[in-house]
Design an enzyme around this catalytic site. Structure first.
Site, PDB file in Angstrom:
ATOM      1  N   CYS A 130      34.083  26.508  31.115  1.00 34.59           N
ATOM      2  CA  CYS A 130      33.364  25.326  31.610  1.00 34.59           C
ATOM      3  C   CYS A 130      33.560  25.227  33.120  1.00 34.59           C
ATOM      4  O   CYS A 130      32.644  24.893  33.867  1.00 34.59           O
ATOM      5  CB  CYS A 130      33.902  24.055  30.970  1.00 34.59           C
ATOM      6  SG  CYS A 130      34.103  24.116  29.182  1.00 34.59           S
ATOM      7  N   CYS A 146      33.857  -9.497  13.398  1.00 35.74           N
ATOM      8  CA  CYS A 146      35.227  -9.209  13.842  1.00 35.74           C
ATOM      9  C   CYS A 146      35.383  -9.378  15.355  1.00 35.74           C
ATOM     10  O   CYS A 146      36.348  -9.944  15.833  1.00 35.74           O
ATOM     11  CB  CYS A 146      35.621  -7.777  13.503  1.00 35.74           C
ATOM     12  SG  CYS A 146      36.172  -7.541  11.801  1.00 35.74           S
ATOM     13  N   HIS A 147      34.417  -8.845  16.084  1.00 35.58           N
ATOM     14  CA  HIS A 147      34.589  -8.760  17.528  1.00 35.58           C
ATOM     15  C   HIS A 147      34.132 -10.017  18.274  1.00 35.58           C
ATOM     16  O   HIS A 147      34.191 -10.058  19.492  1.00 35.58           O
ATOM     17  CB  HIS A 147      33.815  -7.555  18.074  1.00 35.58           C
ATOM     18  CG  HIS A 147      34.399  -6.253  17.644  1.00 35.58           C
ATOM     19  ND1 HIS A 147      35.582  -5.778  18.133  1.00 35.58           N
ATOM     20  CD2 HIS A 147      33.960  -5.317  16.756  1.00 35.58           C
ATOM     21  CE1 HIS A 147      35.843  -4.591  17.569  1.00 35.58           C
ATOM     22  NE2 HIS A 147      34.881  -4.296  16.740  1.00 35.58           N
ATOM     23  N   ARG A 184      26.131  17.551  23.783  1.00 39.54           N
ATOM     24  CA  ARG A 184      26.132  18.223  25.079  1.00 39.54           C
ATOM     25  C   ARG A 184      27.109  19.404  25.072  1.00 39.54           C
ATOM     26  O   ARG A 184      26.805  20.487  25.563  1.00 39.54           O
ATOM     27  CB  ARG A 184      26.504  17.194  26.165  1.00 39.54           C
ATOM     28  CG  ARG A 184      26.672  17.722  27.547  1.00 39.54           C
ATOM     29  CD  ARG A 184      25.375  18.214  28.142  1.00 39.54           C
ATOM     30  NE  ARG A 184      25.219  19.642  28.014  1.00 39.54           N
ATOM     31  CZ  ARG A 184      24.130  20.312  28.392  1.00 39.54           C
ATOM     32  NH1 ARG A 184      23.088  19.683  28.877  1.00 39.54           N
ATOM     33  NH2 ARG A 184      24.058  21.596  28.255  1.00 39.54           N
ATOM     34  N   CYS A 224      36.005   1.846  11.966  1.00 41.22           N
ATOM     35  CA  CYS A 224      35.753   0.424  11.703  1.00 41.22           C
ATOM     36  C   CYS A 224      34.930   0.251  10.431  1.00 41.22           C
ATOM     37  O   CYS A 224      35.203  -0.637   9.620  1.00 41.22           O
ATOM     38  CB  CYS A 224      35.008  -0.226  12.861  1.00 41.22           C
ATOM     39  SG  CYS A 224      36.074  -0.706  14.221  1.00 41.22           S
ATOM     40  N   CYS A 226      29.770  -6.050  12.687  1.00 39.87           N
ATOM     41  CA  CYS A 226      30.652  -5.760  13.830  1.00 39.87           C
ATOM     42  C   CYS A 226      30.933  -7.059  14.587  1.00 39.87           C
ATOM     43  O   CYS A 226      32.061  -7.338  14.997  1.00 39.87           O
ATOM     44  CB  CYS A 226      29.990  -4.773  14.785  1.00 39.87           C
ATOM     45  SG  CYS A 226      29.394  -3.270  14.023  1.00 39.87           S
ATOM     46  N   CYS A 258      31.280  26.958  35.880  1.00 42.74           N
ATOM     47  CA  CYS A 258      30.071  26.247  36.313  1.00 42.74           C
ATOM     48  C   CYS A 258      30.433  24.929  37.004  1.00 42.74           C
ATOM     49  O   CYS A 258      30.017  24.658  38.119  1.00 42.74           O
ATOM     50  CB  CYS A 258      29.166  25.936  35.116  1.00 42.74           C
ATOM     51  SG  CYS A 258      28.074  27.286  34.650  1.00 42.74           S
ATOM     52  N   HIS A 259      31.200  24.070  36.295  1.00 40.48           N
ATOM     53  CA  HIS A 259      31.287  22.667  36.694  1.00 40.48           C
ATOM     54  C   HIS A 259      32.358  22.375  37.752  1.00 40.48           C
ATOM     55  O   HIS A 259      32.315  21.326  38.377  1.00 40.48           O
ATOM     56  CB  HIS A 259      31.485  21.798  35.453  1.00 40.48           C
ATOM     57  CG  HIS A 259      30.341  21.924  34.481  1.00 40.48           C
ATOM     58  ND1 HIS A 259      29.084  21.457  34.768  1.00 40.48           N
ATOM     59  CD2 HIS A 259      30.266  22.504  33.258  1.00 40.48           C
ATOM     60  CE1 HIS A 259      28.277  21.728  33.742  1.00 40.48           C
ATOM     61  NE2 HIS A 259      28.959  22.368  32.814  1.00 40.48           N
ATOM     62  N   CYS A 268      26.342  23.412  25.534  1.00 41.18           N
ATOM     63  CA  CYS A 268      26.958  24.305  26.518  1.00 41.18           C
ATOM     64  C   CYS A 268      27.591  25.502  25.826  1.00 41.18           C
ATOM     65  O   CYS A 268      27.467  26.630  26.288  1.00 41.18           O
ATOM     66  CB  CYS A 268      28.019  23.564  27.334  1.00 41.18           C
ATOM     67  SG  CYS A 268      27.366  22.713  28.781  1.00 41.18           S
TER      68      CYS A 268
END
Lengths: 106, 245
Positions: free
Chosen positions: B161, B64-65, B202, B98, B61, B164-165, B206
Site C-alpha cells: 500500500c 438507546c442512544h 475500497r 448493537c 437505535c 502508492c500512498h 486495492c
C-alpha cells in the site's frame, strides 16, 4: 425503496431564473452487463423524467442505458407563479416515482 | 541518498491531505451540497432505519442512544478497540454488535444497502470533526499490525500500500490521481462504483488491483489496516459521506 430528492427554492421573485436539482435512487442497469454467474442482466432503466409547473410541461428528458446509476438532473426555469412543481420518473418494469415541491412567487 | 529501510517513510504530518483537495471542482461541489451528493439517498434511508424498531427486543437505535446527537464525532473515533473481545471493531461491526446484543435482530449483510445506509447516517453526524489518535489500551497493537500490513508487499504485482500512498501520492496511475489514502470520508459515494461503498470495499478493490488474494470478508486484517489508516489520518477532518471519483 425508491427515494427521490428535489431541490427547489422556497421563494422567488416573479421573472427570476431559478435552479432546480433532482436526484433519484435507481440502479440504471444498462442491459449490456452480465452477472456473477455469467447470466445477462436485464435492462432496468428510467426512460423519462419530466417536470410540470404552472400548467405546462417545462422539462422533459429521455434517458439512455448510458446514464449512470442514481441520475442527477438539474435545470433552470423562470419563476412565473406560486404553486406546485410535479416531478415524474418512469421506466422499465413499470417503474414510477413522483415527487412534488411548492414554490412561492411574489 | 541510500534508501535501505524495509519501511517507506511516512508522509510528514504537515503534508497530509484529504483526497478532497486533489479532486476536480465539480466533484468537490457534489460532495459539498447535500442536494447534489448522491450519498444523501443513503443518509435519509439510514435516518429512517435509525428510528425503526427492530428485532425481538423491539428497540430502535434512537431508543438507546436518545436521538442521533450522541453520535457526533463517533465515526472520527472508529475503529475502536474492544477490550472485552480483544479485537478492533469498526463502525459496521459495531452496528451489527448493537443489533445482536441490544435489538436481538439478525446482522445486516456486509455491503448491503441497509448497513451502508445506517453507517452513512451515523458517520454524517461526525462531518467536520477532527480525527483524534486512538489512545485506547490495546489499540496500539492493532495499529502496529495495520502498519505492518500497509508496508508489506503482496500479490502478483508485488506491491505494498505504502508504495502508492506514501511514496507516490499526487502522481498518476493511468488516468487516475494517486491519493494519500486517508479513510476520512467513509462510507463514500464513488462515481466509479455508482454506489456508496465501505472502507472494506475500497481495501478489497486495492488488493485485487495488486492481484493479491483477498482476505475473507470478516478478517481482522481489514480492521487493523483501518485502525492504522485512522492513526495516520489524525488531524484531518471527517467528510462522511464523501464523494470520490
Amino acid at each position: 425503496m425508491t427515494r427521490a430528492l428535489v431541490n427547489v427554492p422556497a421563494r422567488a421573485k416573479k421573472g427570476d431564473i431559478i435552479e432546480i436539482k433532482t436526484l433519484i435512487s435507481h440502479p440504471m442497469e444498462s442491459g449490456y452487463r452480465v452477472g456473477y454467474g455469467g447470466e445477462p442482466l436485464k435492462r432496468d432503466i428510467i426512460q423519462t423524467f419530466s417536470c410540470d409547473y404552472d400548467g405546462a410541461k417545462i422539462f422533459l428528458a429521455q434517458f439512455s442505458p448510458a446514464v449512470a446509476a442514481n441520475p442527477f438532473v438539474s435545470f433552470h426555469t423562470v419563476a412565473t407563479a406560486s404553486g406546485k412543481l410535479v416531478f415524474r420518473w418512469e421506466g422499465d418494469n413499470g417503474f414510477e416515482a413522483e415527487e412534488t415541491a411548492e414554490i412561492v412567487v411574489e | 541518498m541510500w534508501i535501505g529501510g524495509a519501511l517507506a517513510d511516512e508522509i510528514p504530518r504537515d503534508q497530509r491531505r484529504s483526497g478532497y483537495e486533489t479532486m476536480r471542482p465539480e466533484t468537490r461541489a457534489m460532495q459539498d451540497s447535500d442536494a447534489d451528493n448522491p450519498a444523501t439517498l443513503w443518509v435519509l434511508d439510514g435516518e429512517a432505519l435509525w428510528n425503526k424498531r427492530e428485532g425481538a427486543a423491539g428497540k430502535s437505535c434512537a431508543d438507546c442512544h436518545a436521538g442521533a446527537a450522541p453520535m457526533k464525532a463517533v465515526a472520527a473515533r472508529f475503529p475502536r478497540f474492544d477490550a472485552a473481545r480483544a479485537t478492533p471493531v469498526d463502525l459496521e461491526q459495531q452496528i451489527n454488535i448493537c443489533r445482536r446484543d441490544r435489538q436481538n435482530a439478525p446482522p445486516l449483510a456486509a455491503e448491503s444497502h441497509d448497513l451502508l445506509a445506517l453507517e452513512a447516517f451515523v458517520a454524517k453526524q461526525s462531518r467536520g470533526d477532527t480525527i483524534e489518535p486512538n489512545r485506547e489500551p490495546g489499540a496500539k497493537e492493532s495499529i502496529e499490525a495495520g502498519r505492518k500490513l500497509f508496508n508489506e508487499r503482496r500479490g502478483q504485482l508485488n506491491l505494498s500500500c505504502a508504495q502508492c500512498h506514501d511514496d507516490n501520492w499526487g502522481k498518476s496511475l493511468g488516468g487516475a490521481n494517486i491519493p494519500q489514502g486517508h479513510p476520512n470520508g467513509y462510507p463514500l459515494y464513488r462515481l466509479e462504483w455508482q454506489s456508496l461503498g465501505s472502507m472494506g470495499r475500497r481495501l478489497r478493490n486495492c488488493l485485487s488491483g495488486m492481484r493479491a488474494e483477498l482476505w475473507p470478508r470478516d478478517a481482522r486484517e481489514y480492521v487493523d489496516i483501518e485502525m492504522y489508516l485512522m492513526s495516520r489520518a489524525a488531524g484531518l477532518k471527517m467528510e462522511s459521506p464523501a464523494v470520490r471519483p
